[in-house]
Design a protein around this motif. Structure first.
Motif, mmCIF file in Angstrom:
data_model
loop_
_atom_site.group_PDB
_atom_site.id
_atom_site.type_symbol
_atom_site.label_atom_id
_atom_site.label_comp_id
_atom_site.label_asym_id
_atom_site.label_seq_id
_atom_site.Cartn_x
_atom_site.Cartn_y
_atom_site.Cartn_z
ATOM 1 N N UNK A 17 119.233 -86.097 -22.666
ATOM 2 C CA UNK A 17 119.470 -85.939 -24.090
ATOM 3 C C UNK A 17 119.352 -84.469 -24.478
ATOM 4 N N UNK A 18 120.353 -83.987 -25.161
ATOM 5 C CA UNK A 18 120.355 -82.593 -25.571
ATOM 6 C C UNK A 18 119.619 -82.427 -26.902
ATOM 7 N N UNK A 19 118.659 -81.511 -26.942
ATOM 8 C CA UNK A 19 117.896 -81.240 -28.153
ATOM 9 C C UNK A 19 117.770 -79.725 -28.337
ATOM 10 N N UNK A 20 117.225 -79.324 -29.464
ATOM 11 C CA UNK A 20 116.978 -77.902 -29.694
ATOM 12 C C UNK A 20 116.007 -77.352 -28.655
ATOM 13 N N UNK A 21 114.976 -78.158 -28.310
ATOM 14 C CA UNK A 21 114.014 -77.727 -27.310
ATOM 15 C C UNK A 21 114.652 -77.569 -25.935
ATOM 16 N N UNK A 49 114.043 -81.309 -17.006
ATOM 17 C CA UNK A 49 113.750 -82.479 -17.851
ATOM 18 C C UNK A 49 112.353 -82.380 -18.463
ATOM 19 N N UNK A 50 111.380 -81.884 -17.679
ATOM 20 C CA UNK A 50 110.013 -81.720 -18.195
ATOM 21 C C UNK A 50 109.964 -80.619 -19.255
ATOM 22 N N UNK A 63 127.115 -83.699 -18.635
ATOM 23 C CA UNK A 63 125.685 -83.484 -18.425
ATOM 24 C C UNK A 63 125.441 -82.452 -17.331
ATOM 25 N N UNK A 64 126.241 -82.508 -16.274
ATOM 26 C CA UNK A 64 126.131 -81.508 -15.214
ATOM 27 C C UNK A 64 126.488 -80.124 -15.745
ATOM 28 N N UNK A 65 127.512 -80.087 -16.568
ATOM 29 C CA UNK A 65 127.935 -78.810 -17.150
ATOM 30 C C UNK A 65 126.829 -78.232 -18.027
ATOM 31 N N UNK A 66 126.182 -79.090 -18.797
ATOM 32 C CA UNK A 66 125.092 -78.629 -19.667
ATOM 33 C C UNK A 66 123.945 -78.050 -18.837
ATOM 34 N N UNK A 67 123.665 -78.665 -17.709
ATOM 35 C CA UNK A 67 122.571 -78.208 -16.842
ATOM 36 C C UNK A 67 122.913 -76.911 -16.112
ATOM 37 N N UNK A 72 126.516 -73.100 -24.548
ATOM 38 C CA UNK A 72 127.011 -74.397 -24.997
ATOM 39 C C UNK A 72 128.236 -74.770 -24.178
ATOM 40 N N UNK A 73 128.146 -75.763 -23.273
ATOM 41 C CA UNK A 73 129.302 -76.120 -22.441
ATOM 42 C C UNK A 73 130.481 -76.631 -23.253
#
Length: 463
Positions: A2-6, A27-28, A424-428, A433-434
């Motif tokens: 899940x993408x969040x500001x944090x 993730x942590x 999700x892979x792109x975001x990681x 911002x992918x």
């Protein structure tokens, strides 16, 4: 995921303060506040184990003994072996360290106090000085660098003697290490050079010593003040000028935040740096916890240096090299070999990392290291990429002979969900911002295939 500001902030922080994170760690971090994540980085950085690869000084055959051609060849062989060893040792440390912020700051100081010398022991010693003080006090770091054999030799202070001052170190001390151009005079250089006369090291031990007989004890005028100044006095007078705090803060800002500094933000950092008595940690903490550090204009806008690019892949995929010496070849081919700066000013960075020669190597690096030199073409290729792909295929056999790696795909994939989406892979993997980047050329398929294609995009060159 899940993408969040944090998660956005954690991703940006770790792309700049470190060399990237594993999926499970990310993730942590996504549940941590910025301050907690920064505190975690500083706690890890308390371990400052020195490099110990090179264990003895390299002794040159005495000229008076008229060394034979074989003795000279043996000396050159040992010299080259030492230089390779210390380079590979640091690359291994960068890939495996549990104190990534410490190594990232050491990399910054390595470029700031750029130095070349044909002695791996002294280069390693200087590197350890920079690591030990990377997040400590700048005055302490500056003094220890000034007294290090590698710097004394590189900037000719070993030849700086009473009656025959050598101005190289005095000039670079102010121009490159502290104040920057325009904040001193030629006379300041001449006078301060006299203050550093007698700063030498013993050739057989590498120990610094103050040669009283070679020190100029006459009165000197520096920054319009007159006295019998020592080298330490000169350094203290330079640090008394707030311009030094601003100069260092701006350079750190360029390295970690943006190639185009914001004067207001740099002033914030300089104020903290100066008021703390030149402690580096408060400056870095202020930078990483400031809201402006996470502004969109500062995200995904910096070109990774060759060492950052290579280290990121090595860490993420636990790559092992059949012949570690190839790491030095890869660095050279991309324009940044550790311990081999182009000059005393170090590497210019920014867009200078990219040219027609280095770009090809950078773009094919992920496939080179993770796929046996083969570029995965399972997705759609843009027309302008087709020539690149064809050229890479022609080079495939040559590449496989030169670079033999054992990438840890199993280690990388064990934390990735089997149903992970391309987005999700792109975001990681991709900085920023992918959604701002087109993924149309990436074909869906196995996780490994999607990862290789994402790593081969221009966007992966950014952090």
């Amino acid at each position: 995921m899940k993408r969040t500001k944090q998660s956005d902030q954690a991703k940006h922080l770790y792309s700049r303060a470190t060399f990237g994170v594993h999926y499970s760690e990310f993730e942590k971090l996504s549940d941590m506040s910025v301050r907690k994540a920064v505190r975690r980085l500083f706690e890890q950085a308390e371990a400052d184990d020195p490099l110990t690869e090179v264990t003895e000084l390299l002794q040159r055959p005495p000229r008076e003994d008229n060394p034979t051609e074989e003795e000279i060849k043996d000396y050159l062989r040992r010299r080259n072996e030492q230089e390779r060893s210390v380079n590979i040792a640091w690359m291994r440390r960068l890939a495996e360290t549990k104190a990534p912020l410490l190594e990232k700051m050491t990399l910054f100081w390595h470029g700031h106090f750029a130095c070349r010398m044909n002695d791996g022991y002294y280069l390693q010693q200087l590197n350890n000085v920079q690591r030990k003080n990377a997040l400590g006090n700048f005055r302490t770091l500056l003094l220890e660098v000034a007294k290090a054999p590698a710097m004394l030799s590189f900037l000719n202070n070993q030849q700086n003697k009473k009656g025959h001052p050598n101005e190289n170190f005095a000039r670079e001390l102010m121009e490159l290490f502290t104040l920057g151009r325009g904040h001193y005079t030629e006379n300041d250089i001449k006078q301060s050079a006299r203050a550093f006369t007698g700063w030498q090291y013993k050739g057989k031990t590498g120990e610094f010593f103050y040669n009283v007989r070679q020190h100029d004890t006459d009165t000197k005028t520096f920054f319009e003040k007159t006295g019998n100044f020592s080298g330490e006095d000169i350094i203290d007078m330079i640090l008394a000028k707030k311009q030094t705090a601003y100069f260092i803060s701006e350079k750190i800002y360029k390295f970690f935040v943006n190639d185009s500094p914001d004067p207001g933000h740099v002033k914030e950092l300089a104020d903290v740096f100066y008021k703390s008595g030149y402690e580096v940690k408060p400056l870095v903490e202020k930078m990483f916890t400031s809201e402006w550090f996470y502004d969109q204009k500062n995200v995904g806008n910096k070109i990774k240096s060759p060492v950052e690019l290579l280290t990121g892949l090595n860490r993420q995929f636990s790559i092992r090299y059949e012949n570690p010496a190839v790491l030095l070849q890869l660095q050279r081919s991309m324009g940044q070999a550790l311990f081999y700066p182009p000059n005393v000013a170090g590497w210019p960075g920014g867009q200078n990392w990219i040219d027609s020669s280095s770009l090809l190597t950078r773009m094919k690096l992920p496939s080179l290291l993770l796929n046996g030199g083969v570029i995965d073409t399972g997705g759609k290729a843009d027309p302008e990429d087709e020539a690149f792909i064809a050229a890479a295929k022609r080079q495939q056999l040559k590449v496989e002979r030169r670079v033999k790696t054992q990438p840890g795909w199993d280690i990388f994939l064990k934390d990735i969900p089997s149903d992970v989406k391309l987005s999700e892979l792109a975001y990681f993997l991709i900085a920023g911002d992918p959604e701002r980047h087109s993924l149309n050329s990436i074909g869906t398929g196995s996780i490994r295939s999607m990862v290789l294609q994402l790593l081969s995009t221009p966007e992966y060159q950014l952090c």
